[in-house]
Design an enzyme around this catalytic site. Structure first.
Site, PDB file in Angstrom:
ATOM      1  N   SER A 275      -5.555  52.428   4.791  1.00 43.20           N
ATOM      2  CA  SER A 275      -6.150  51.645   6.222  1.00 43.20           C
ATOM      3  C   SER A 275      -5.989  50.060   6.210  1.00 43.20           C
ATOM      4  O   SER A 275      -4.943  49.595   6.668  1.00 43.20           O
ATOM      5  CB  SER A 275      -7.904  51.917   5.836  1.00 43.20           C
TER       6      SER A 275
ATOM      7  N   ASP B 292       6.198  43.356   9.466  1.00 50.25           N
ATOM      8  CA  ASP B 292       6.986  43.318  10.822  1.00 50.25           C
ATOM      9  C   ASP B 292       7.228  41.726  11.111  1.00 50.25           C
ATOM     10  O   ASP B 292       8.162  41.376  11.866  1.00 50.25           O
ATOM     11  CB  ASP B 292       5.829  43.820  11.769  1.00 50.25           C
TER      12      ASP B 292
ATOM     13  N   LYS C 208      -3.378  56.049   6.355  1.00 47.03           N
ATOM     14  CA  LYS C 208      -4.721  56.404   7.120  1.00 47.03           C
ATOM     15  C   LYS C 208      -4.655  55.108   8.323  1.00 47.03           C
ATOM     16  O   LYS C 208      -5.104  54.024   8.081  1.00 47.03           O
ATOM     17  CB  LYS C 208      -5.899  56.273   6.162  1.00 47.03           C
TER      18      LYS C 208
END
Length: 465
Positions: free
Chosen positions: A301, A312, A326
């Site tokens: 999560s 990224d 998740k």
């Protein structure tokens, strides 16, 4: 007369078309309502048969709760109904703050036992120690009580009193501790200098103050290292997640400025217009020292959101094993009688558009932990038990950008005498990587300087004729 006849015919046709229009669209609009009513009537009919004809009398409240649980069981595993007590406990865990004594508990040999008192709490100030057996809470004996029941007895409003009777090894008589409850703030992280110039921050869960605690930890680490850091390890292993806005605050320390896209994560629900972006603020950022993020199969999560954002934006190297996967958003709704509903309402996507759901975050460098024991937490840590193994898990949705393929690598061991590094293979590899990157950066600085004299030397004068 003929003209009047035509007008009458036209009016009749308009009336017929209008009637057909009303009947047709009214039927379409009312069908779902009739369907919903029929379903509710069916549920009521079954409930009536159970209440009137079941072999034993049944609690109606339990039947209704069972029906709710059954509805949610047809959805994904993260949507569920929370009765008042579990809902209250969930809110306490998220806030990281409660009225109590400050004791970590476990059941050892059938006895309520102190794992450790939390630093700076009433329990620690009173002298309660690890391995103390809590025999009584006020006048209530703890034999047969589980941890949740014991916690209820010890928690309470700040300033109220509670007395613990302790049995301690080596003491012939029980020890009685009259204590006054205080506000206990559970820290979501710990930090330290792991080797000169290199910091380590372990985030156990994202709570309401995690962002502030993280910034304070960075300040402390800089003070310990002559005002600057050469590198940082952010340990997210076995971090189950928590508050996403706090993960964003941690990411905000490193990414996004006036010239850079500061997107941290975005969510997408059922409707196309439901997309929501969570971006970094234009503010002062940490210097661009190297960062390694540690992850494993227990990282889920909000921890996956932080790792994905740093990955990224090319701001950190992710090292470890595949994360849990998740990537769904749960909205919390308060219900009557203090209960709560946790309902999945959207999916998370990293800045590059990668869905976290099921896929998780793929490490840049795969390094498995050594000497794992064979139990569930170890299976989670090694990625053998993940979101994809849960029944009814959501699919990942659109995947415009696939995660990069992992690269297995053996990093040089960290040159340090830190005791934790000797036991933690993944952490040792992370520190070794940071040291290697730092040495390479220093080498790059020296190469141009060494080449300058030769490059700047004047060309020989042409020979005269």
């Amino acid at each position: 007369m003929r003209r009047l006849y035509k007008v009458i015919i036209a009016l009749i046709l308009v009336a017929i078309i209008s009637a057909l229009y009303v009947v047709f669209f009214h039927k379409r609009a009312s069908t779902p309502a009739r369907s919903d009513a029929a379903n509710l009537k069916l549920l009521q009919e079954v409930l009536g048969h159970i209440q009137g004809k079941y072999v034993e009398e049944v609690d109606k409240k339990k039947l209704v709760q069972g029906a709710i649980d059954g509805m949610l069981a047809t959805l994904d595993p993260h949507s569920n109904y929370l009765p008042p007590e579990p809902f209250k406990e969930m809110n306490v865990q998220i806030s990281g703050s409660f009225g109590g004594l400050g004791i970590e508990l476990t059941i050892k040999d059938g006895k309520l036992t102190v794992v450790a008192p939390i630093e700076g709490t009433p329990a620690e100030r009173a002298g309660i120690k690890a391995n103390d057996h809590i025999y009584k809470i006020d006048s209530k004996q703890t034999k047969g009580l589980n941890i949740n029941d014991s916690v209820k007895l010890m928690r309470g409003e700040k300033g109220t009193s509670v007395t613990l009777t302790i049995l301690r090894e080596g003491n012939g008589k029980p020890l009685v501790f009259p204590l006054v409850r205080d506000i206990i703030n559970v820290k979501s992280m710990r930090s330290r200098t792991i080797t000169p110039g290199f910091g380590y921050i372990r985030i156990a869960q994202f709570q309401s103050r995690t962002g502030e605690e993280f910034k304070a930890s960075l300040v402390k680490l800089r003070e310990q290292n002559n005002g600057s850091l050469k590198g940082l390890v952010i340990d997210l292993r076995n971090n189950p997640g928590g508050l996403v806005d706090q993960a964003a605050k941690v990411a905000d320390c490193f990414i996004g400025d006036a010239l850079e896209n500061g997107l941290i994560v975005y969510t997408q629900g059922r409707a196309k217009e439901s997309r929501q972006n969570l971006s970094a603020y234009v503010s002062a950022k940490e210097p661009h020292y190297p960062i390694v993020v540690l992850m494993n199969g227990g990282s889920a999560s909000a921890s996956e959101i932080l790792a994905g954002a740093l990955q990224d934006h090319k701001r950190a190297i992710v090292l470890g094993t595949q994360s849990f996967g998740k990537g769904s958003v749960q909205s919390i709704y308060s219900l009557k009688d203090g209960a709560g509903l946790k309902l999945t309402t959207a999916r998370y996507y990293t800045p590059n558009g990668r869905s976290i759901q099921v896929k998780g975050i793929t490490p840049d460098i795969v390094v498995r932990q050594l000497r794992q024991e064979n139990h569930t937490s170890a299976r989670r840590a090694e990625g053998e038990f993940r979101e994809a193994n849960l029944d009814r898990h959501l699919m990942g949705g659109g995947m415009p950008h696939m995660p990069p393929k992992s690269k297995k690598a053996e990093m040089p061991a960290a040159a340090t005498e830190d005791a934790e590094l000797a036991k933690d293979f993944q952490l040792s590899r992370a520190v070794g990587l940071l040291q290697g990157l730092n040495q390479f950066a220093e080498y790059k600085k020296q190469v141009p300087a060494a080449a300058t004299p030769a490059a700047a030397a004047p060309a020989p004068a042409p020979a005269g004729k």
